[in-house]
Design an enzyme around this catalytic site. Structure first.
Site, short mmCIF file in Angstrom:
data_model
loop_
_atom_site.label_atom_id
_atom_site.label_comp_id
_atom_site.label_asym_id
_atom_site.label_seq_id
_atom_site.Cartn_x
_atom_site.Cartn_y
_atom_site.Cartn_z
N ASP A 167 0.87 -1.10 0.15
CA ASP A 167 0.06 0.02 -0.04
C ASP A 167 0.58 1.21 -0.14
O ASP A 167 2.03 1.01 -0.55
CB ASP A 167 -1.04 0.03 1.15
CG ASP A 167 -2.49 0.56 0.79
OD1 ASP A 167 -2.28 1.73 0.64
OD2 ASP A 167 -3.44 -0.23 0.77
N HIS A 206 -3.89 6.00 2.60
CA HIS A 206 -4.67 4.53 2.30
C HIS A 206 -3.94 3.47 3.21
O HIS A 206 -4.74 2.72 3.83
CB HIS A 206 -4.55 4.51 0.80
CG HIS A 206 -5.61 3.30 0.51
ND1 HIS A 206 -4.99 2.14 0.33
CD2 HIS A 206 -6.64 3.58 -0.01
CE1 HIS A 206 -6.08 1.37 -0.11
NE2 HIS A 206 -7.28 2.06 -0.37
N SER A 403 -11.32 -1.40 -1.46
CA SER A 403 -10.12 -1.57 -0.80
C SER A 403 -10.17 -1.84 0.73
O SER A 403 -9.47 -2.71 1.51
CB SER A 403 -9.26 -0.23 -0.79
OG SER A 403 -8.63 -0.01 -1.99
#
Length: 520
Positions: A167, A206, A403
Site C-alpha cells: 500500500d 490509504h 480496498s
C-alpha cells in the site's frame, strides 16, 4: 477382359487411402516446419492486446511504460539498448519506456517472451468524512457482521501471523504500536527498491486506514482491527499522490516471497490493482501474485471499483488485476448499512462485478464490508487533509471502496492460520468460501460465495487442519453454478445478458481514475 464386380469399390478405397496418407505426411511436414521456425506467415506478436491496439492506432509520440519478460536474466545483454530499461527485482522481467518503433523492434527479438503495459496502479477507495467521536467502537457493527466481535478476547487475534500490506505506507500511531516489524519501499515506479523517505509516515493515508482495519488495538481511537495480534510488514508501492506502477508491485511481491520465512509472512493484503488489460495467465502482475500464493502466502486482492460508468450505468466483468487470477481470494465491497444484521445488506454500486473478463472465471470469491468504513487516519496525509473539518476527530477517517473489504478477509485468514498453522492457501480459500453466508440481495457475481462467518470457518479449519484440499470437494449440487448462472464455453447467461471475452471492451470504453466512488 474379366473385371471383378467389386473393382470400382476397390479403386475408390485405394484412392481414399492415398489421400489419407498424403494428408498425414503433409500435416507432419507442417508440424516439423513449425517446430523448426520455418512456418510461413508473419510471426505471432508478443505484445499484449492493449499494446497491439496502441501499435495499430499509431500516431503516438510519447513512450509507453512496458514490462518485458525475457528468457532469463542472462538475456539482458542481448537485448536492444534502452536507457530506461531496468530489471524488476530479481525476476527475469524488466521495465522500460519504449516508443512505438522500439516496440516493433523488441516484439521481433528472439530473447523476448512477452511485452505488457506497465499499468498505473490505483487504490480502490474514496474518502467520505472524518468519523465523529463515539462512546462505542465505530468498527463493532462490521466485526459483528463477520462473527468476529469478541474473538480477540478469546485469544483468537492472529498472534504470530505476519501480514504484508502492499500500500502507501503505515503511519506510526498508538493503536499500531509495536505491530510493524519491517518496512520496505518500492514506490518509485521503476520496479526496484528505493530508500525509505521517512519511516513510519504514510503521506497518502490509504495504507494506514487498511492497517487499522486489520490490526488496530482500539487503545486510542475508537476503532478495532479484526486481528489485533498480527504483525505487519509495511510494503510501500503507492506514492504520496496515490500513484504506483505494476512493475513496482511485482518487485515488491518478489521481495515478499524471498523474505516470507524471515518475517513469517502468511498473508498478503492487496487493496489496489489496475484494469484487466489481458488474461490473468499472461498478465505479469496477476502471475506474480499467483506465484506468491503458490509460495504459501494467502493472497487476498480487491475486486476493484469498476462497477459503474461515470454516468452511473452498471458494468459487469471488470474484476481488477491481479484479483482476476483464479488462485487469489477476490473480495468485493458490501454495503452493510452500518448494522450487524445481514438481511438488509446490499452490493455497492461501485464495486466490480464478475465474471473475470478474459477467461469467464467466477469472481468475486467473497464479499465483506466496504462502505463507510471507519479506521485510522494518518496524520498530515493527503486523504486526511482532503476530508478534515473543524470539530471532527482527526484520529479516524471513513473510507468507502473495495480496498476496505480486503483487510477484513485478510484478517480472517490470519485468524484461521493462527488456529491451523499448517493450512495451505488453497485449503484456506475453500474453508472461507464454504463457511460463508450467502446474502439475499446481492447477485452471485457481486458476492461470490457470500460474507465470511468466522465462527463457522474456525470450527471447520480446526477440524480439517492437515487434510488435503480434496477433503472439501464439492458435489455438483453444491457448486456455485447451481445458483442461477449458466456457464458454457467461457460465456455466462444471466439477467438476460450474454457476456463473453471482450464484450464490454470498445474504443474509449475503458474506465480509469476519473471515476469517483461516492459512498452510499
Amino acid at each position: 477382359m474379366y473385371v471383378p464386380s467389386d473393382f470400382p469399390r476397390f479403386v475408390s478405397r485405394f484412392l481414399l487411402f492415398c489421400v489419407i496418407v498424403a494428408g498425414s505426411l503433409l500435416w507432419a511436414r507442417c508440424v516439423l516446419m513449425t517446430a523448426n521456425g520455418q512456418a510461413s506467415g508473419p510471426p505471432q506478436s508478443k505484445l499484449s492486446p492493449f499494446l497491439q491496439r496502441k501499435l495499430e492506432a499509431g500516431g503516438a509520440t510519447a513512450r509507453l511504460p512496458v514490462i518485458v519478460e525475457v528468457r532469463g536474466r542472462q538475456a539482458w545483454n542481448r537485448l536492444p539498448r534502452s536507457r530506461s530499461a531496468r530489471m524488476i527485482g530479481r525476476s527475469s522481467s524488466l521495465s522500460a519506456r519504449l516508443s512505438l518503433e522500439e516496440l516493433r523492434l523488441w516484439d521481433r527479438h528472439p530473447e523476448v517472451v512477452r511485452i505488457s503495459y506497465d499499468a498505473p496502479l490505483r487504490t480502490f477507495s474514496s474518502a467520505s468524512r472524518l468519523a465523529p467521536p463515539s462512546p462505542a467502537s465505530l468498527s463493532e457493527p462490521f466485526l459483528q457482521s463477520l462473527g468476529a466481535a469478541g474473538l480477540a478476547s478469546q485469544g483468537r487475534d492472529g498472534a504470530g501471523v505476519g501480514v504484508a500490506v502492499f500500500d502507501s505506507g503505515i503511519a506510526d500511531l498508538p493503536d499500531l504500536e509495536g505491530k510493524v516489524v519491517h518496512r520496505v519501499d518500492f514506490s518509485d515506479g521503476a520496479g526496484q527498491q528505493s530508500g525509505w523517505r521517512r519511516a513510519g509516515f504514510d503521506p497518502y493515508g490509504h495504507g494506514t486506514h487498511v492497517a487499522g482495519i486489520l490490526a488496530a488495538s482500539g487503545l486510542s481511537a475508537d476503532v478495532r482491527g479484526i486481528a489485533p495480534g498480527i504483525h505487519l510488514i509495511d510494503v510501500r508501492v503507492i506514492d504520496a499522490a496515490g500513484r504506483g506502477r505494476a512493475s513496482g508491485l511485482i518487485a515488491a511481491i518478489e521481495w515478499v516471497i524471498d523474505n516470507r520465512r524471515r518475517f513469517n509472512i502468511r498473508v498478503a493484503n492487496l487493496s489496489l490493482g489496475h484494469l484487466p488489460l489481458q488474461s490473468p495467465h499472461t498478465d505479469p502482475l496477476a502471475r506474480a501474485a499467483a506465484r506468491m500464493a503458490a509460495a504459501g502466502i494467502v493472497t487476498v486482492a480487491s475486486a476493484g471499483n469498476f462497477g459503474r460508468t461515470p454516468r452511473g450505468d452498471r458494468l459487469w466483468g471488470l474484476i481488477a488485476s491481479p484479483a482476476h487470477h483464479p488462485d487469489l481470494i477476490t473480495v468485493s465491497p458490501l454495503n452493510t448499512r452500518g448494522s450487524a444484521h445481514i438481511d438488509d445488506d446490499l452490493a455497492t454500486t461501485y464495486g466490480s462485478r464478475g465474471p473475470a473478463l478474459w477467461d469467464g472465471g467466477l469472481k468475486p470469491d467473497l464479499t465483506a464490508p466496504g462502505n463507510r468504513i471507519p479506521s485510522l487516519a494518518a496524520p498530515g496525509s493527503s486523504l486526511q487533509r482532503q476530508r478534515w473539518r473543524s470539530g471532527q476527530d482527526p484520529r479516524t477517517l471513513e473510507l468507502s471502496g473495495a480496498s476496505m473489504a480486503v483487510p477484513y478477509v485478510a484478517g480472517a485468514a490470519a485468524l484461521l492460520l493462527q488456529a491451523a498453522p499448517e493450512m495451505q492457501p488453497s485449503m484456506l480459500k475453500r474453508i472461507l468460501t464454504l463457511s460463508s453466508r450467502r446474502l439475499a440481495r446481492p447477485h452471485l457475481l457481486e458476492q461470490g460465495s457470500g460474507l465470511p462467518h468466522l465462527p463457522s470457518a474456525l470450527r471447520l479449519a480446526e477440524s480439517l487442519n492437515g487434510l488435503p484440499v480434496s477433503a472439501l470437494l464439492l458435489t455438483p449440487s453444491q457448486t456455485p453454478a447451481a445458483s442461477g448462472a449458466i456457464w458454457t464455453d467461457g460465456a455466462i447467461w444471466t439477467d438476460g445478458a450474454i457476456w463473453t471475452d471482450g464484450a464490454i471492451w470498445t474504443d474509449g470504453a475503458i474506465w480509469t481514475d476519473s471515476t469517483t466512488e461516492d459512498p452510499e
